[in-house]
Design a protein around this motif. Structure first.
Motif, PDB file in Angstrom:
ATOM      1  N   GLU A 230       9.455   6.220   4.952  1.00 17.19           N
ATOM      2  CA  GLU A 230       8.945   5.207   4.021  1.00 17.19           C
ATOM      3  C   GLU A 230       7.749   5.739   3.249  1.00 17.19           C
ATOM      4  OE1 GLU A 230      10.145   1.820   2.366  1.00 17.19           O
ATOM      5  OE2 GLU A 230      11.012   2.679   4.196  1.00 17.19           O
ATOM      6  N   LEU A 231       6.879   6.479   3.932  1.00 18.68           N
ATOM      7  CA  LEU A 231       5.743   7.081   3.244  1.00 18.68           C
ATOM      8  C   LEU A 231       6.218   8.094   2.204  1.00 18.68           C
ATOM      9  CD1 LEU A 231       3.367   7.630   6.305  1.00 18.68           C
ATOM     10  CD2 LEU A 231       2.936   6.104   4.370  1.00 18.68           C
ATOM     11  N   GLY A 232       7.230   8.882   2.558  1.00 18.12           N
ATOM     12  CA  GLY A 232       7.774   9.838   1.599  1.00 18.12           C
ATOM     13  C   GLY A 232       8.408   9.155   0.400  1.00 18.12           C
ATOM     14  N   THR A 233       9.124   8.046   0.647  1.00 18.51           N
ATOM     15  CA  THR A 233       9.750   7.301  -0.452  1.00 18.51           C
ATOM     16  C   THR A 233       8.700   6.761  -1.411  1.00 18.51           C
ATOM     17  OG1 THR A 233      11.618   6.702   0.956  1.00 18.51           O
ATOM     18  CG2 THR A 233      11.252   5.368  -1.012  1.00 18.51           C
ATOM     19  N   ASN A 234       7.645   6.165  -0.856  1.00 24.02           N
ATOM     20  CA  ASN A 234       6.576   5.623  -1.691  1.00 24.02           C
ATOM     21  C   ASN A 234       5.854   6.733  -2.461  1.00 24.02           C
ATOM     22  OD1 ASN A 234       7.134   3.043  -0.797  1.00 24.02           O
ATOM     23  ND2 ASN A 234       5.643   3.127   0.870  1.00 24.02           N
ATOM     24  N   ALA A 235       5.648   7.874  -1.783  1.00 22.96           N
ATOM     25  CA  ALA A 235       4.973   8.978  -2.465  1.00 22.96           C
ATOM     26  C   ALA A 235       5.824   9.530  -3.599  1.00 22.96           C
ATOM     27  CB  ALA A 235       4.653  10.088  -1.461  1.00 22.96           C
ATOM     28  N   THR A 281       6.261  -1.683   3.998  1.00 26.42           N
ATOM     29  CA  THR A 281       4.948  -1.719   4.642  1.00 26.42           C
ATOM     30  C   THR A 281       5.072  -2.079   6.111  1.00 26.42           C
ATOM     31  OG1 THR A 281       3.953  -2.404   2.540  1.00 26.42           O
ATOM     32  CG2 THR A 281       2.636  -2.731   4.534  1.00 26.42           C
ATOM     33  N   ARG A 282       5.970  -3.006   6.425  1.00 28.47           N
ATOM     34  CA  ARG A 282       6.155  -3.402   7.826  1.00 28.47           C
ATOM     35  C   ARG A 282       6.741  -2.264   8.648  1.00 28.47           C
ATOM     36  NH1 ARG A 282       8.093  -8.153   5.383  1.00 28.47           N
ATOM     37  NH2 ARG A 282      10.252  -7.722   6.015  1.00 28.47           N
ATOM     38  N   LEU A 283       7.612  -1.449   8.033  1.00 31.05           N
ATOM     39  CA  LEU A 283       8.163  -0.305   8.753  1.00 31.05           C
ATOM     40  C   LEU A 283       7.076   0.706   9.119  1.00 31.05           C
ATOM     41  CD1 LEU A 283      11.491   0.405   6.812  1.00 31.05           C
ATOM     42  CD2 LEU A 283      11.268  -0.458   9.148  1.00 31.05           C
ATOM     43  N   ILE A 284       5.986   0.708   8.379  1.00 26.24           N
ATOM     44  CA  ILE A 284       4.891   1.635   8.657  1.00 26.24           C
ATOM     45  C   ILE A 284       3.885   1.032   9.620  1.00 26.24           C
ATOM     46  CG2 ILE A 284       2.987   2.950   7.624  1.00 26.24           C
ATOM     47  CD1 ILE A 284       4.616   2.998   5.020  1.00 26.24           C
ATOM     48  N   THR A 285       3.507  -0.210   9.397  1.00 26.49           N
ATOM     49  CA  THR A 285       2.366  -0.783  10.119  1.00 26.49           C
ATOM     50  C   THR A 285       2.745  -1.648  11.310  1.00 26.49           C
ATOM     51  OG1 THR A 285       2.323  -2.680   8.596  1.00 26.49           O
ATOM     52  CG2 THR A 285       0.973  -0.759   8.022  1.00 26.49           C
ATOM     53  N   GLN A 286       3.876  -2.304  11.277  1.00 27.09           N
ATOM     54  CA  GLN A 286       4.207  -3.264  12.336  1.00 27.09           C
ATOM     55  C   GLN A 286       5.217  -2.650  13.315  1.00 27.09           C
ATOM     56  OE1 GLN A 286       5.360  -7.040  10.671  1.00 27.09           O
ATOM     57  NE2 GLN A 286       3.477  -7.253   9.493  1.00 27.09           N
ATOM     58  N   GLN A 287       4.766  -1.637  14.025  1.00 24.09           N
ATOM     59  CA  GLN A 287       5.584  -0.989  15.041  1.00 24.09           C
ATOM     60  C   GLN A 287       4.843  -1.079  16.369  1.00 24.09           C
ATOM     61  OE1 GLN A 287       8.572  -0.022  14.598  1.00 24.09           O
ATOM     62  NE2 GLN A 287       8.827   0.391  12.415  1.00 24.09           N
ATOM     63  N   SER A 288       5.434  -1.781  17.326  1.00 20.68           N
ATOM     64  CA  SER A 288       4.777  -1.964  18.613  1.00 20.68           C
ATOM     65  C   SER A 288       4.638  -0.656  19.385  1.00 20.68           C
ATOM     66  CB  SER A 288       5.566  -2.972  19.459  1.00 20.68           C
ATOM     67  OG  SER A 288       6.899  -2.519  19.679  1.00 20.68           O
ATOM     68  N   VAL A 293      -2.368   1.840  13.531  1.00 15.98           N
ATOM     69  CA  VAL A 293      -1.972   2.298  12.201  1.00 15.98           C
ATOM     70  C   VAL A 293      -2.998   1.787  11.201  1.00 15.98           C
ATOM     71  CG1 VAL A 293      -0.209   2.284  10.409  1.00 15.98           C
ATOM     72  CG2 VAL A 293       0.480   2.231  12.812  1.00 15.98           C
ATOM     73  N   SER A 294      -3.412   2.670  10.279  1.00 19.92           N
ATOM     74  CA  SER A 294      -4.318   2.239   9.210  1.00 19.92           C
ATOM     75  C   SER A 294      -3.895   2.896   7.905  1.00 19.92           C
ATOM     76  CB  SER A 294      -5.766   2.609   9.541  1.00 19.92           C
ATOM     77  OG  SER A 294      -5.923   4.012   9.617  1.00 19.92           O
ATOM     78  N   LEU A 295      -4.014   2.145   6.812  1.00 23.45           N
ATOM     79  CA  LEU A 295      -3.679   2.627   5.474  1.00 23.45           C
ATOM     80  C   LEU A 295      -4.920   2.538   4.602  1.00 23.45           C
ATOM     81  CD1 LEU A 295      -0.230   0.846   4.907  1.00 23.45           C
ATOM     82  CD2 LEU A 295      -0.608   3.236   5.530  1.00 23.45           C
ATOM     83  N   ALA A 296      -5.170   3.597   3.853  1.00 22.34           N
ATOM     84  CA  ALA A 296      -6.293   3.611   2.921  1.00 22.34           C
ATOM     85  C   ALA A 296      -5.771   4.013   1.545  1.00 22.34           C
ATOM     86  CB  ALA A 296      -7.370   4.589   3.389  1.00 22.34           C
ATOM     87  N   PHE A 297      -6.008   3.132   0.536  1.00 24.37           N
ATOM     88  CA  PHE A 297      -5.534   3.365  -0.836  1.00 24.37           C
ATOM     89  C   PHE A 297      -6.734   3.795  -1.682  1.00 24.37           C
ATOM     90  CE2 PHE A 297      -2.795   0.323   1.186  1.00 24.37           C
ATOM     91  CZ  PHE A 297      -1.517   0.729   0.835  1.00 24.37           C
ATOM     92  N   GLY A 298      -6.690   5.008  -2.217  1.00 25.13           N
ATOM     93  CA  GLY A 298      -7.814   5.520  -2.999  1.00 25.13           C
ATOM     94  C   GLY A 298      -7.358   6.143  -4.296  1.00 25.13           C
ATOM     95  N   THR A 303      -3.751   7.475   2.200  1.00 23.72           N
ATOM     96  CA  THR A 303      -4.007   8.122   3.485  1.00 23.72           C
ATOM     97  C   THR A 303      -3.580   7.168   4.590  1.00 23.72           C
ATOM     98  OG1 THR A 303      -5.888   9.370   2.601  1.00 23.72           O
ATOM     99  CG2 THR A 303      -5.719   9.161   4.998  1.00 23.72           C
ATOM    100  N   CYS A 304      -2.784   7.695   5.529  1.00 26.61           N
ATOM    101  CA  CYS A 304      -2.280   6.864   6.627  1.00 26.61           C
ATOM    102  C   CYS A 304      -2.601   7.559   7.950  1.00 26.61           C
ATOM    103  CB  CYS A 304      -0.769   6.654   6.493  1.00 26.61           C
ATOM    104  SG  CYS A 304      -0.011   5.737   7.846  1.00 26.61           S
ATOM    105  N   HIS A 305      -3.198   6.795   8.874  1.00 25.88           N
ATOM    106  CA  HIS A 305      -3.482   7.285  10.222  1.00 25.88           C
ATOM    107  C   HIS A 305      -2.571   6.559  11.196  1.00 25.88           C
ATOM    108  CE1 HIS A 305      -7.319   9.552   9.478  1.00 25.88           C
ATOM    109  NE2 HIS A 305      -7.264   8.820   8.368  1.00 25.88           N
ATOM    110  N   ILE A 306      -1.896   7.310  12.043  1.00 22.53           N
ATOM    111  CA  ILE A 306      -0.990   6.732  13.054  1.00 22.53           C
ATOM    112  C   ILE A 306      -1.346   7.348  14.409  1.00 22.53           C
ATOM    113  CG2 ILE A 306       1.383   6.446  13.838  1.00 22.53           C
ATOM    114  CD1 ILE A 306       2.296   6.691  10.954  1.00 22.53           C
TER     115      ILE A 306
END
Length: 312
Positions: A230-235, A281-288, A293-298, A303-306
Motif C-alpha cells: 500500500e505504501l508503494g502504491t501511494n508512493a 490507510t487502514r491496511l497500514i495503520t489498523q493491524q493488530s 504504527v505512525s505516519l508523518a506527512f511532510g 515517513t512511516c514507522h512500523i
C-alpha cells in the motif's frame, strides 16, 4: 483397539529417567524370578527368558536402555544360573554362552530401536500435518476476510476499472504473503524476501533497503506485505515514486524480539495528510499484529514507522 494400536500408544517420545530405570530393572528381575521358580537354571540356556524382555525394552525405551537391560541380564544370568565350576573348559563354555547371547541380542535391540523410531516419526508427521491443516484453515479464513474487505469497497469506487486494477494488485500482494510462508508451513519469513516480494511491482531502482538479516513472525508477515504494498502504491501515485528523481529508503533494526522498520520517501512532491481514512490507510495503520504504527506527512515525502515482532 487392536494389539498393534496398543503397542504404538505405549511408545512415547520422552519417558522419564525414573520410569526407564524401573522398567529396565523389572525387565531383568521378572525373567530371573520366573526362571528361578521353574528350575533354578539347571536346564537349558540360562539366558532364554531374557530375550523378550530386552526386545520389549529396546522397542519402548530405545537402544540405550535395551543395551542396559542386556548387560543386566548377563550379570543376573551368570550369577544365578551358570554353574560355579572351576577349570578352563567351564569358563570357556560360559564365555561362549555369553558371547552368543550378545550376538543374538544385537539385531533384536536394533530392530526394536528402529521400530520405535518409525512409530515416533509417524507420530511427528501426523502432528505436523494436523498443525499445518489448522494453520491452512486459519490462513484461508483470514484471506477470505481480507478479500471480502477489499471487495466491499467496490460500491464506493467512482471508477470500477481503476478499482478492479487496485483490487487485483492487493490480491497479488496477499498471494505473495501466503507464498512467502509456504501457505502456513513456515513459522516466519525473511525480511529481505518479504520486502522484495511486496515491492516487486514498483520501480526497484528507486527503492533502497538497509537492515540486518532477521525473520518476521508469521502472524505479522501478511499485514506487513499488505502495508508495504500500500505504501508503494501511494508512493507511485502521489509520492516519491511518481517522479524519476524520487527515492524510497527502507531501513530496519532489531531490538530484542522487536523489529522497527522505517519507510522514508525523498525527492518527490510534497504530501499532505488525507482528509479521510480509506481502506489503504487502514491496511497500514489498523493491524493488530503491529506493535505500533505512525505516519508523518511532510514536504519531502511520507515517513512511516512500523514496530512488529521478530523471530530469533
Amino acid at each position: 483397539m487392536t494389539a498393534t494400536d496398543s503397542v504404538k500408544r505405549a511408545i512415547r517420545p520422552n519417558v522419564p529417567i525414573a520410569e526407564c530405570l524401573v522398567r529396565t530393572a523389572l525387565a531383568v528381575v521378572i525373567p530371573t524370578g520366573i526362571r528361578w521358580f521353574i528350575d533354578q537354571g539347571t536346564l537349558g540356556s540360562p539366558f532364554l527368558l531374557y530375550f523378550p524382555a530386552v526386545q520389549a525394552i529396546a522397542t519402548f525405551l530405545g537402544w540405550r536402555w535395551g543395551v542396559a537391560t542386556a548387560l543386566g541380564s548377563v550379570v543376573a544370568g551368570a550369577w544365578f544360573f551358570m554353574p560355579h565350576m572351576s577349570g578352563s573348559p567351564t569358563a570357556l563354555y560360559n564365555a561362549l554362552l555369553i558371547g552368543l547371547f550378545g550376538v543374538a541380542l544385537a539385531p533384536m535391540i536394533l530392530m526394536g530401536h528402529l521400530l520405535r523410531q518409525s512409530v515416533l516419526e509417524n507420530y511427528e508427521r501426523a502432528r505436523q500435518n494436523e498443525e499445518f491443516n489448522r494453520e491452512l484453515q486459519h490462513r484461508t479464513k483470514n484471506s477470505i476476510q481480507m478479500v471480502s474487505a477489499l471487495a466491499s469497497q467496490a460500491s464506493k469506487a467512482p471508477d470500477p476499472a481503476a478499482f478492479y486494477d487496485k483490487l487485483a494488485a492487493r490480491l497479488g500482494a496477499l498471494a505473495k504473503a501466503n507464498e512467502l510462508l509456504r501457505y502456513g508451513a513456515l513459522s516466519s519469513c525473511d525480511m529481505h524476501d518479504l520486502i522484495s516480494g511486496a515491492l516487486a511491482p514498483f520501480a526497484r531502482d528507486q527503492v533502497h533497503t538497509q537492515g540486518p538479516n532477521c525473520c518476521v513472525a508469521k502472524d505479522a508477515c501478511t499485514p506487513l506485505v499488505m502495508a508495504l504494498h500500500e505504501l508503494g502504491t501511494n508512493a507511485q501515485k502521489y509520492g516519491s515514486l511518481s517522479c524519476s528523481d524520487g527515492r524510497v529508503e527502507i531501513r530496519w533494526k532489531t531490538t530484542g524480539d522487536e523489529i522497527e522498520l522505517v519507510w522514508e520517501e525523498r525527492g518527490g512532491p510534497p504530501v499532505s495528510e488525507p482528509t479521510r481514512r480509506g481502506l489503504g490507510t487502514r491496511l497500514i495503520t489498523q493491524q493488530s499484529q503491529f506493535r505500533a504504527v505512525s505516519l508523518a506527512f511532510g514536504s519531502s515525502g511520507l515517513t512511516c514507522h512500523i514496530k512488529l515482532f521478530a523471530v530469533r
